[in-house]
Scaffold this active site. Sequence first.
Site, PDB file in Angstrom:
ATOM      1  N   ASP A  14       0.919  -1.297   0.115  1.00 40.92           N
ATOM      2  CA  ASP A  14       0.385   0.120  -0.206  1.00 40.92           C
ATOM      3  C   ASP A  14       0.846   1.225  -0.188  1.00 40.92           C
ATOM      4  OD1 ASP A  14      -1.166   0.756   3.404  1.00 40.92           O
ATOM      5  OD2 ASP A  14       1.457  -0.477   1.981  1.00 40.92           O
ATOM      6  N   ASP A  19       7.011   1.151   1.435  1.00 42.53           N
ATOM      7  CA  ASP A  19       6.874   0.422   0.922  1.00 42.53           C
ATOM      8  C   ASP A  19       7.094   0.368  -0.815  1.00 42.53           C
ATOM      9  OD1 ASP A  19       4.650   0.911   2.834  1.00 42.53           O
ATOM     10  OD2 ASP A  19       2.868  -0.761   1.545  1.00 42.53           O
ATOM     11  N   VAL A 128       3.369  -6.194   3.070  1.00 44.58           N
ATOM     12  CA  VAL A 128       3.365  -5.412   3.824  1.00 44.58           C
ATOM     13  C   VAL A 128       2.456  -3.952   4.428  1.00 44.58           C
ATOM     14  CG1 VAL A 128       5.344  -5.233   3.100  1.00 44.58           C
ATOM     15  CG2 VAL A 128       4.564  -4.214   1.699  1.00 44.58           C
ATOM     16  N   HIS A 242       9.244   0.162   7.979  1.00 41.25           N
ATOM     17  CA  HIS A 242       9.064  -0.936   8.267  1.00 41.25           C
ATOM     18  C   HIS A 242       9.279  -1.951   7.458  1.00 41.25           C
ATOM     19  CE1 HIS A 242       6.680   1.261  11.653  1.00 41.25           C
ATOM     20  NE2 HIS A 242       6.923   1.911  11.052  1.00 41.25           N
TER      21      HIS A 242
HETATM   22  O1  RIB Z   1       2.292   0.132  10.562  1.00 42.33           O
HETATM   23  C1  RIB Z   1       3.456   0.374   9.388  1.00 42.33           C
HETATM   24  C2  RIB Z   1       2.659  -0.460   8.535  1.00 42.33           C
HETATM   25  O2  RIB Z   1       1.371   0.685   8.035  1.00 42.33           O
HETATM   26  C3  RIB Z   1       3.755  -0.164   7.456  1.00 42.33           C
HETATM   27  O3  RIB Z   1       3.379  -0.278   6.259  1.00 42.33           O
HETATM   28  C4  RIB Z   1       3.508   1.040   6.480  1.00 42.33           C
HETATM   29  O4  RIB Z   1       3.598   1.003   5.244  1.00 42.33           O
HETATM   30  C5  RIB Z   1       1.471   1.442   6.807  1.00 42.33           C
HETATM   31  O5  RIB Z   1       1.278   0.450   6.156  1.00 42.33           O
HETATM   32 CA    CA Z   2       3.127  -0.913   3.993  1.00 45.95          CA
END
Ligand code: RIB
Ligand code: CA
Length: 316
Positions: A14, A19, A128, A242
Site C-alpha cells: 500500500d 513500501d 506489507v 517497516h
Molecule cells: O504500521 C506500519 C505499516 O503501516 C507499514 O506497512 C506502513 O507502510 C503502513 O502500511
Molecule cells: Ca505498507
Amino acid sequence: MGTDDRRKIIIDCDPGHDDAIAILLAVASPKIELVGITTVAGNAEVDKTTMNALKVCEIAGLRDVPVAKGAGQPLVRRRETASDIHGDTGMDGPELPAPTKTAVSEHAVDFLIRELLASDGDITLVPVGPLTNIAMAMRKEPAILPKIREVVIMGGGTFGNWTPAAEFNIYVDAEAAKIVFESGVPITMFGLDLTHQALATEEVQARIKGIGNRVSDFVVELLQFFMQTYKEVFGFDGAPIHDACCVAYCIDPTLFGCRKLRVDIETKGEFSYGMTVVDMLGVTGKEPNANVALQLDRDRFWTMMVDTLNNYAKKV
Ligand code: RIB
Ligand code: CA
C-alpha cells in the site's frame, strides 16, 4: 546455464513511503526475483497506492514486472487510511513523473491465485499492507495454501501504533489477518518490536545520499518526509522503514533474530481490536503459528541496504 537461485517474491503493498523502499530494495537485489506487485487500500485508497506503485516502478526502471490492483475495502470494517503519516497521496514529499507503465487488468487476488497455482511452490508472499488480498485469495482458492513457500508479513507487534493495542496493517483488516494467521502456511512476522529498530536516522540518510544515483536520491526524499511525520507524531529521530525489513529478510535472514511463537488476532475487543496477541511466554500451550522477528543486526542491515541501492545506475 546456472540455476537461478534467486528468491521469488510477490510484494503486496500500500505505497506508502516504506513500501516504496521495500520495492526498490527487491528490484536492486541480485538475490530476489520480483514476480509481481499487488496493491491494496491501506495508507491511501487503492487507486492512489496503485499509482504510487507504478511511479516507483518507473523510477526503478522496472518495465516487465506486473502491477495488479487489489482490494479497495477491508473484508468487514469501514476503510481507514493513514494520511496523517503518508500524506493525502499516500506518498507525499517526492515529486514524481506520471508513470508510463499501467496496472494489468487482472485483479490482484486472481493474479496471486494464478501465479501460485502455476508455480513450483517456490513463491514467497511479502504483504506489507493490510492483508485483505491475501485473505481473499486464500478463501477464493484454498488450493494455493500448499503452494505458498512462506508469508513474510509486516504487521502487528506487542504494542500498537494505530491504537495502543494494534498496528495499522492488522488494524485496518483484522478479519483478513485472522484468516492468514490461522491458515497454517509458514508465516514470518515483522512487527513493530522489530521494525522500530530499522530507524533511518540522519546519519543513515547521509550514507544513502552518498550513493548518488537517481533511486538513492528518491529514497532520501522519501525518508526525509517519513522522518518528519514520525518526529511530529511519535517524537522519533528517524524513519522506521517497516516494510523494507521483510524484503531484507528474503535477501538475508541472518540479519534477524526470530522466535517461533503463537500469534492470535483479536477481532472483537473494544480496546484491543486488531491486536496481534503474541504469546511470548507460551502460556496458552498452543502450537506456534509464526516466526516472530524480534532482533535486528542494525549495522549489517544498513550496510546491506546501502550496498544494494548502490546497484542502481549512476546518474548520467
Ligand atoms: O504500521 C506500519 C505499516 O503501516 C507499514 O506497512 C506502513 O507502510 C503502513 O502500511
Ligand atoms: Ca505498507
